[in-house]
Design a protein around this motif. Structure first.
Motif, PDB file in Angstrom:
ATOM      1  N   GLU A   1       0.833  -1.201   0.000  1.00 10.05           N
ATOM      2  CA  GLU A   1       0.000   0.000   0.000  1.00 10.05           C
ATOM      3  C   GLU A   1       0.871   1.256   0.000  1.00 10.05           C
ATOM      4  OE1 GLU A   1      -3.636   1.977   2.653  1.00 10.05           O
ATOM      5  OE2 GLU A   1      -3.091  -0.135   2.916  1.00 10.05           O
ATOM      6  N   LEU A   2       1.925   1.238   0.804  1.00  8.16           N
ATOM      7  CA  LEU A   2       2.871   2.365   0.807  1.00  8.16           C
ATOM      8  C   LEU A   2       3.533   2.513  -0.556  1.00  8.16           C
ATOM      9  CD1 LEU A   2       4.776   2.212   4.222  1.00  8.16           C
ATOM     10  CD2 LEU A   2       3.267   4.019   3.404  1.00  8.16           C
ATOM     11  N   HIS A   3       3.890   1.399  -1.144  1.00  9.60           N
ATOM     12  CA  HIS A   3       4.523   1.440  -2.466  1.00  9.60           C
ATOM     13  C   HIS A   3       3.602   2.097  -3.482  1.00  9.60           C
ATOM     14  CE1 HIS A   3       7.020   0.161  -5.852  1.00  9.60           C
ATOM     15  NE2 HIS A   3       5.889  -0.205  -6.448  1.00  9.60           N
ATOM     16  N   ASP A   4       2.321   1.731  -3.450  1.00  8.90           N
ATOM     17  CA  ASP A   4       1.371   2.267  -4.425  1.00  8.90           C
ATOM     18  C   ASP A   4       1.168   3.770  -4.254  1.00  8.90           C
ATOM     19  OD1 ASP A   4       1.034  -0.191  -5.579  1.00  8.90           O
ATOM     20  OD2 ASP A   4      -0.793  -0.685  -4.469  1.00  8.90           O
ATOM     21  N   ILE A   5       1.200   4.251  -3.021  1.00  9.62           N
ATOM     22  CA  ILE A   5       1.005   5.686  -2.775  1.00  9.62           C
ATOM     23  C   ILE A   5       2.085   6.505  -3.475  1.00  9.62           C
ATOM     24  CG2 ILE A   5       1.119   7.495  -0.995  1.00  9.62           C
ATOM     25  CD1 ILE A   5      -0.251   5.479   0.909  1.00  9.62           C
ATOM     26  N   ASN A   6       3.323   6.019  -3.428  1.00  5.96           N
ATOM     27  CA  ASN A   6       4.446   6.812  -3.934  1.00  5.96           C
ATOM     28  C   ASN A   6       5.025   6.293  -5.244  1.00  5.96           C
ATOM     29  OD1 ASN A   6       5.168   8.905  -1.714  1.00  5.96           O
ATOM     30  ND2 ASN A   6       4.775   7.011  -0.584  1.00  5.96           N
ATOM     31  N   ARG A   7       4.321   5.349  -5.875  1.00  3.35           N
ATOM     32  CA  ARG A   7       4.853   4.711  -7.082  1.00  3.35           C
ATOM     33  C   ARG A   7       5.112   5.723  -8.199  1.00  3.35           C
ATOM     34  NH1 ARG A   7       1.942   2.255 -11.067  1.00  3.35           N
ATOM     35  NH2 ARG A   7       0.078   2.442  -9.778  1.00  3.35           N
TER      36      ARG A   7
ATOM     37  N   GLN B   1      -2.944  10.674   1.341  1.00  2.75           N
ATOM     38  CA  GLN B   1      -3.027   9.216   1.275  1.00  2.75           C
ATOM     39  C   GLN B   1      -2.155   8.577   2.352  1.00  2.75           C
ATOM     40  OE1 GLN B   1      -2.204   8.900  -3.171  1.00  2.75           O
ATOM     41  NE2 GLN B   1      -3.649   7.226  -2.893  1.00  2.75           N
ATOM     42  N   PHE B   2      -0.964   9.152   2.581  1.00  2.00           N
ATOM     43  CA  PHE B   2      -0.089   8.621   3.627  1.00  2.00           C
ATOM     44  C   PHE B   2      -0.714   8.844   5.006  1.00  2.00           C
ATOM     45  CE2 PHE B   2       3.419   8.973   6.689  1.00  2.00           C
ATOM     46  CZ  PHE B   2       4.036   7.756   6.484  1.00  2.00           C
ATOM     47  N   ASP B   3      -1.312  10.015   5.228  1.00  2.00           N
ATOM     48  CA  ASP B   3      -2.004  10.262   6.496  1.00  2.00           C
ATOM     49  C   ASP B   3      -3.089   9.216   6.716  1.00  2.00           C
ATOM     50  OD1 ASP B   3      -0.500  12.598   6.773  1.00  2.00           O
ATOM     51  OD2 ASP B   3      -2.064  13.875   5.929  1.00  2.00           O
ATOM     52  N   HIS B   4      -3.881   8.957   5.694  1.00  2.00           N
ATOM     53  CA  HIS B   4      -4.954   7.968   5.809  1.00  2.00           C
ATOM     54  C   HIS B   4      -4.388   6.578   6.099  1.00  2.00           C
ATOM     55  CE1 HIS B   4      -8.056  10.532   3.351  1.00  2.00           C
ATOM     56  NE2 HIS B   4      -7.801  11.037   4.547  1.00  2.00           N
ATOM     57  N   PHE B   5      -3.239   6.262   5.500  1.00  2.00           N
ATOM     58  CA  PHE B   5      -2.571   4.993   5.796  1.00  2.00           C
ATOM     59  C   PHE B   5      -2.242   4.904   7.288  1.00  2.00           C
ATOM     60  CE2 PHE B   5       1.413   2.757   6.557  1.00  2.00           C
ATOM     61  CZ  PHE B   5       1.184   1.515   5.976  1.00  2.00           C
ATOM     62  N   LEU B   6      -1.733   5.998   7.840  1.00  2.00           N
ATOM     63  CA  LEU B   6      -1.426   6.017   9.279  1.00  2.00           C
ATOM     64  C   LEU B   6      -2.685   5.848  10.109  1.00  2.00           C
ATOM     65  CD1 LEU B   6       1.189   8.897   9.766  1.00  2.00           C
ATOM     66  CD2 LEU B   6       1.602   6.454   9.912  1.00  2.00           C
TER      67      LEU B   6
END
Length: 298
Positions: free
Chosen positions: A4-10, A194-199
């Motif tokens: 999921e992290l990879h997809d955010i910053n791909r 998106q990263f905030d939501h991941f957290l």
């Protein structure tokens, strides 16, 4: 989680805009000044107030984004020794590296725009940087620090995204430079959110009760210092430009309403709520009337 992290910053290297990539004008044209008057006051003819308002807000925002970048650097240094599954591999470090680098670029971009707009350097005598960073230099878990930082940043990111929606509605062809500036900023901010939501989904719920309590203490301290920073920038702007830019300023009034509402979503309950999930009907009306949108990050 790492995928999921990879997809955010791909696509981070493609979906971004370095400040040098913008077509910076040599000066602000009257049409541009009337446009920012419409953004702030809902009508042209309030150029001086609009300039003072944007200079204050964007210079202050640059300080906050510089703080985010600095704290993320501390967190990266601590996470490199982390043995938990989330810290394995390169994905989290890569996500934080992108986030921190982009925030520093935003700080420079906004300061450049402030100088262009005002024709001067606009620097608050005491930006409380050391005090704001000190909140994150204790022995807490890096995930506690990261969660507190991103909860605080999320409030401002959500507010400025509403402004980006407003500019997109007022200037769909991106004719004006301010629209281009916020569009460039928004390319990165979309990933940051998106990263905030991941957290919010994966990291904050995994914290212990004691860690969540400590996270909120750091978050409350950050918000308190940011509020004081805003007060100092407001005083400095009013003194510098000799104008009360808040009078009949629809953008200023809306910004305060939204900041209070969004702050409540991350501070007032045990669970951190996403703004599009937690807004009241009254908040949604404000978003529709000001931002011309039904959803902020949706």
């Amino acid at each position: 989680m790492r995928s999921e992290l990879h997809d955010i910053n791909r696509q981070a290297h493609l979906r971004t805009m370095h400040p040098n990539g913008l077509g910076w004008p040599e000066r602000m044209h009257p049409e541009e000044l009337d446009f920012i008057s419409r953004v702030a006051f809902g009508a042209p003819g309030r150029r001086s107030g609009a300039v003072a308002y944007l200079v204050k807000e964007l210079a202050q925002l640059a300080e906050i984004e510089r703080h985010v970048s600095a704290v993320m650097t501390y967190v990266m240094a601590e996470i490199q020794a982390d043995a938990t599954p989330l810290g394995d591999g390169f994905e989290l470090n890569h996500a934080l590296s992108c986030f921190a680098a982009e925030e520093l670029q935003h700080a420079g971009m906004f300061y450049r725009y402030v100088r262009l707009l005002s024709g001067r350097d606009f620097k608050c005598p005491d930006n409380l940087f050391a005090q704001r960073v000190a909140l994150y230099q204790g022995g807490d878990s890096p995930y506690v620090k990261l969660s507190a930082l991103c909860c605080s940043a999320y409030v401002g990111e959500s507010v400025i995204t509403v402004f980006e929606h407003r500019l997109r509605a007022l200037d769909p062809g991106k004719r004006f430079f301010f629209t281009q500036l916020l569009h460039a900023h928004g390319l990165d901010e979309a990933r940051h959110v998106q990263f905030d939501h991941f957290l919010f989904d994966h990291v904050v719920p995994a914290l212990s009760r004691q860690e969540r309590r400590r996270m909120r203490q750091i978050l409350e301290g950050t918000e308190m210092l940011n509020t004081e920073l805003a007060r100092r920038f407001e005083e400095h702007a009013k003194a510098t430009f000799d104008i009360d830019y808040t009078e009949q300023n629809v953008a200023h009034e809306t910004q305060l309403k939204l900041a209070r509402a969004f702050r409540g979503l991350v501070l007032d309950e045990e669970i951190v709520r996403k703004v599009d999930d937690g807004m009241s009907d009254a908040d949604r009306r404000v978003i529709r009337e000001f931002g011309h949108t039904e959803a902020i990050h949706g």
